[in-house]
Design a protein around this motif. Structure first.
Motif, PDB file in Angstrom:
ATOM      1  N   ILE A 127       1.388  -1.212  -0.081  1.00  8.44           N
ATOM      2  CA  ILE A 127       0.279   0.123   0.035  1.00  8.44           C
ATOM      3  C   ILE A 127       1.001   1.235   0.206  1.00  8.44           C
ATOM      4  N   LEU A 128       1.636   0.681   0.531  1.00 11.36           N
ATOM      5  CA  LEU A 128       3.121   2.755   0.923  1.00 11.36           C
ATOM      6  C   LEU A 128       3.283   3.031  -0.224  1.00 11.36           C
ATOM      7  N   LEU A 129       3.469   1.983  -0.792  1.00 12.06           N
ATOM      8  CA  LEU A 129       4.761   1.945  -2.314  1.00 12.06           C
ATOM      9  C   LEU A 129       3.536   2.648  -3.276  1.00 12.06           C
ATOM     10  N   THR A 130       2.445   2.930  -3.411  1.00 11.75           N
ATOM     11  CA  THR A 130       1.300   3.256  -4.203  1.00 11.75           C
ATOM     12  C   THR A 130       1.718   4.827  -3.601  1.00 11.75           C
ATOM     13  N   MET A 131       2.022   5.045  -2.618  1.00 13.59           N
ATOM     14  CA  MET A 131       2.084   6.534  -2.690  1.00 13.59           C
ATOM     15  C   MET A 131       3.982   7.246  -3.326  1.00 13.59           C
ATOM     16  N   LEU A 133       7.520  10.038  -2.959  1.00 16.29           N
ATOM     17  CA  LEU A 133       8.629   9.172  -2.937  1.00 16.29           C
ATOM     18  C   LEU A 133       8.784   9.161  -0.830  1.00 16.29           C
ATOM     19  N   LEU A 134       8.387  11.476  -0.839  1.00 15.66           N
ATOM     20  CA  LEU A 134       8.522  11.595   0.636  1.00 15.66           C
ATOM     21  C   LEU A 134       7.593  10.676   1.502  1.00 15.66           C
ATOM     22  N   GLY A 139       7.400   6.785   5.797  1.00 14.81           N
ATOM     23  CA  GLY A 139       6.911   5.306   6.616  1.00 14.81           C
ATOM     24  C   GLY A 139       8.366   4.075   6.609  1.00 14.81           C
ATOM     25  N   VAL A 140       8.630   4.027   5.587  1.00 13.57           N
ATOM     26  CA  VAL A 140       9.970   3.297   6.257  1.00 13.57           C
ATOM     27  C   VAL A 140      10.396   3.890   7.494  1.00 13.57           C
ATOM     28  N   ALA A 141      11.208   5.601   7.685  1.00  6.99           N
ATOM     29  CA  ALA A 141      11.433   6.071   8.807  1.00  6.99           C
ATOM     30  C   ALA A 141      10.878   5.165  10.358  1.00  6.99           C
ATOM     31  N   SER A 142       9.970   4.984   9.606  1.00  9.08           N
ATOM     32  CA  SER A 142       8.936   5.157  11.074  1.00  9.08           C
ATOM     33  C   SER A 142       9.252   4.035  11.529  1.00  9.08           C
ATOM     34  N   LEU A 143       9.892   2.884  10.720  1.00 11.96           N
ATOM     35  CA  LEU A 143      10.230   1.271  12.120  1.00 11.96           C
ATOM     36  C   LEU A 143      11.026   1.211  12.498  1.00 11.96           C
ATOM     37  N   GLY A 144      11.900   2.805  12.228  1.00  9.07           N
ATOM     38  CA  GLY A 144      12.657   2.703  13.614  1.00  9.07           C
ATOM     39  C   GLY A 144      11.964   3.435  15.530  1.00  9.07           C
ATOM     40  N   LEU A 145      11.468   4.076  14.434  1.00 11.24           N
ATOM     41  CA  LEU A 145      10.556   4.002  15.928  1.00 11.24           C
ATOM     42  C   LEU A 145       9.280   3.101  16.848  1.00 11.24           C
ATOM     43  N   ALA A 176       1.689  14.629   4.127  1.00  9.71           N
ATOM     44  CA  ALA A 176       3.232  14.065   2.687  1.00  9.71           C
ATOM     45  C   ALA A 176       2.628  13.459   1.750  1.00  9.71           C
ATOM     46  N   ALA A 177       1.560  12.205   1.912  1.00 10.90           N
ATOM     47  CA  ALA A 177       1.087  12.181   1.088  1.00 10.90           C
ATOM     48  C   ALA A 177       0.234  12.614   0.055  1.00 10.90           C
ATOM     49  N   ALA A 178      -0.549  13.370   0.616  1.00 14.44           N
ATOM     50  CA  ALA A 178      -1.058  14.445   0.050  1.00 14.44           C
ATOM     51  C   ALA A 178      -0.354  15.318  -0.774  1.00 14.44           C
ATOM     52  N   THR A 179       0.718  15.815  -0.369  1.00 12.06           N
ATOM     53  CA  THR A 179       1.590  17.249  -0.772  1.00 12.06           C
ATOM     54  C   THR A 179       2.052  16.660  -1.369  1.00 12.06           C
ATOM     55  N   GLY A 180       2.907  15.968  -0.923  1.00  9.49           N
ATOM     56  CA  GLY A 180       4.523  15.614  -1.472  1.00  9.49           C
ATOM     57  C   GLY A 180       5.258  16.000  -1.432  1.00  9.49           C
TER      58      GLY A 180
END
Length: 312
Positions: A127-131, A133-134, A139-145, A176-180
């Motif tokens: 699902i994330l990959l349909t959004m 790049l930002l 989304g990937v950065a959130s995995l650290g949290l 970010a997904a809405a505006t880039g």
């Protein structure tokens, strides 16, 4: 081991125990699908970010993007809960509220839980990959949290603050997904969410005061003790003021204010009713935050009306 009819923090009439096939119930409980409040609390910041972005452009929130955030939040919350239960399985076995969860009760093995986690994460990634790049990067950065959260209760009295950083990341991602891009209104909204979570998760932790103390687990509720209601009120005031600041900087219209006032009133009511000696009432107050967060979504969406000249 025989499955318990329902877990202590799930409603007795929850849909999993009433309607799901018996073989699926441990898996659904591992992902906390019998306790949907957490899905809402993870998803709503994303909706808030999308609503803020839409209001700043004088548009309705992107419905398809909101659907993606809903499904992604449900799956990532399930994956996060499985990870949390894997890490905390020894602690959970010592706490009355968590002892009958699928892993400590032996219904699901650690290996099986890892497989469940991976499946949920892979679908969320799709699902994330349909959004843009930002959004993907966020989304990937959130995995650290997410990865660090289960360990916070071992090293700090404020794991609820870390949960705030984690659960409200969706405000940045949704915007970010809405505006880039990421702008100050989204950052202020994220900060508001952190204080909101610090408040409601302190309320949630009231349920486990005695068990956490015996197990050696730290929480804001334990640290604050009888001062918890006043502290929760302070957290909620900060959340409300920062939400107002996000709307102001974003140039939202005055129709933001009436539902925002309801959001603030709801939060103040929770703090006024919090009793550190009543865990059952604390759980009910915690669950009511699904409605509180939805009020803020409505407020942000309503801010699309009226141009910058008549903004709040």
């Amino acid at each position: 081991m025989t499955a318990v009819s329902h877990l202590p923090d799930a409603d007795a009439a929850n849909w999993v125990d009433r309607f799901a096939p018996v073989a699926l119930r441990p898996w659904l409980k591992l992902g906390r699908f019998d306790r949907p409040t957490g899905i809402w609390l993870l998803m709503l910041p994303g909706w808030q970010g999308i609503a803020l972005a839409g209001a700043m452009d004088r548009q309705w929130p992107d419905a398809l993007l909101m659907l993606k955030v809903f499904v992604g939040a449900a799956l990532m919350r399930a994956a996060g809960c499985a990870y949390n239960d894997i890490v905390d399985r020894d602690f959970d076995a010592k706490v009355a509220r968590t002892a009958n969860r699928p892993i400590p009760s032996g219904q699901i093995s650690v290996k099986q839980a890892w497989a469940f986690l991976a499946a949920c994460a892979l679908v969320s990634l799709a699902i994330l990959l349909t959004m843009n790049l930002l959004a993907i990067a966020l989304g990937v950065a959130s995995l650290g949290l997410v990865a660090a959260y289960p360990f916070m209760k071992r090293i700090t009295w404020w794991p609820q603050a870390w949960l705030g950083l984690t659960f409200n990341w969706g405000a940045l991602l949704g915007y970010a997904a809405a505006t880039g891009r990421i702008e100050w209104p989204a950052v202020l909204l994220y900060a508001s969410g952190i204080f909101w979570t610090l408040g409601y998760d302190t309320i949630y932790a009231v349920q486990d005061l005695e068990d956490d103390a015996l197990a050696g687990v730290k929480s804001s509720a334990l640290r604050l003790g009888s001062a918890a209601p006043k502290a929760v009120l302070g957290f909620y005031v900060a959340a409300f003021v920062l939400a107002l600041a996000a709307a102001w900087v974003g140039g939202l219209g005055p129709l933001f204010l009436p539902p925002a006032a309801l959001f603030g009133a709801h939060l103040s009511r929770q703090a006024a009713r919090l009793d550190v000696g009543d865990g059952a009432a604390a759980l009910a107050l915690f669950k009511s935050n699904s409605l509180a967060g939805l009020m803020l979504v409505i407020a942000l969406a309503a801010g699309m009306w009226a141009g910058p000249a008549s903004s709040i």
